[in-house]
Scaffold this active site. Sequence first.
Site, PDB file in Angstrom:
ATOM      1  CD  GLU A 264      -7.298  -4.296   3.989  1.00 49.16           C
ATOM      2  OE1 GLU A 264      -6.679  -4.810   4.929  1.00 49.16           O
ATOM      3  OE2 GLU A 264      -7.010  -4.470   2.789  1.00 49.16           O
TER       4      GLU A 264
ATOM      5  CG  ASP B  45      -1.736  -1.153   1.460  1.00 58.07           C
ATOM      6  OD1 ASP B  45      -1.696  -2.074   0.629  1.00 58.07           O
ATOM      7  OD2 ASP B  45      -2.455  -1.182   2.476  1.00 58.07           O
TER       8      ASP B  45
END
Length: 497
Positions: free
Chosen positions: A223, A51
């Site tokens: 998320e 990420d």
Amino acid sequence: MSTSLGRRCIVINDQNNKENPSIDDHPSNELFNEQFRPQIHFTPSKNWMNDPNGMVYVDGTYHLFFQYNPEANVWGNMSWGHATSTDLMHWTEHPVAITRDELGDVFSGSAVIDKYNTAGYGNDTMIAIYTSAGSAQQQSIAYSINNGLTFTRYENNPIIKNDNDLQRDPKVFWHEESKQWIMCLAQGWKMGIEIWGSSDLKNWNKLSEFKHDLPDRPKIQWECPDLISFEYNGKKKWVLLVSVNPGGYIIGSGAMYFIGDFDGKRFTTEERNYPLWIDYGMDNYAGVTWGNTGDRRVFLGWMNNWEYADKVPNSPWRSAMTLPRELSLKELNGELILCSPVVKEIEGIAKKWNKFESINDSKFRIINGKTDKAYQVQLNIELNKDSIITLSNSKDEKLIIEIDASNRKLTTHRDEKTGQSDFSDKYVIRSIDAPLNTESSTLKLDVYVDQSSVETLSDDGRMSMTNLVFPSSIYDSLSVSGAKYTVKVRPIKSIYV
């Protein structure tokens, strides 16, 4: 400190710190020139990345932190890697910025510039807000007084205590109307977003929760939220980005969004047929926007999918980021959609356009595959009949894109013919469908091709489809059959030259 120059990509390594591994064991003439190494996308010099984190713009520099394993090319030992850029294209990679401590690994989060010294570390201090992931997922902060090169943790971490693994990925911004910091926290398998407020980044109050029933996706993991505002027709509109895994648009990972309003405490959605998707491909996940950019909303995603992320054939690095996108709201059939065209900074590395004649069923060699490492194809194709677009190379590896004119649909076929595919049984997706998201009788299609990715955008980003591909050499030929069209191609210079 020692600095090695990997062509135009600068990699700074601390040779005395095992947290920041040296690249000296990898020959310099091979680094950034390996098979499948992206040439116009950010990748770390080596090891695992996922990420994007801590994205903030300050003093003309874009800071990109990212989930990083400084010790191996697989997920684990999660830390914050760090890179910077002045143009969103060329990146300087720095030593690891934040490593795990007694509270656990350093999971995803964000960074802000504390203009008003609310936290007491000085005006304009960079402050990182992240998830400490140990026996539970809790929220912590750290501050930097040297432009993000190193951070000092707050002595009273965690700032938000928790006793489970259902609270992570804090995205923080300053909300001027309510004069407070706002944090969005993902609830994972609880499928929701918590909204918190603070005056000093240390003491937080829970303001609300956002949940939305998605009947076709009853058990998914939420998320990497991001709550961002846009000015549209003189009014402020809010968009909440949420990544989901599993439960993406096709399978595995995906990124959706909601459109609505935010009053300083609660986010409420417009009535729409959710989920809406930022990207219809397989490989755009965990994307968020840079903070402190004024009216610009610049987005970056992780170009991979958890279904096969640890198996993609990349070494000594694993994973790349998407091309940066500039988000905007546009109207389609009377409703707003989120558009994500590639940022204008791509012009700085793009070469001149080459035009090709419209001849049905002819194959054009559109680039020199030995010297041109990446390129952009721009097609304008009539929607009065179906069409087939084929990208291929000399080994007859090919990616086929079909345009269904009557149903206003695009389908990409990613199968065994596209290149290497046997590394995972989840990788082959024979038909990846997406709406064209156009009201025009002619479709404008921009296709960005790199060594191991194809990003397809319709009508200036009204539809985005991002897919990894692994041909033995870059697709260097194009054929189009079906409707009338015009086409032009331009090589894009490697960011390492």
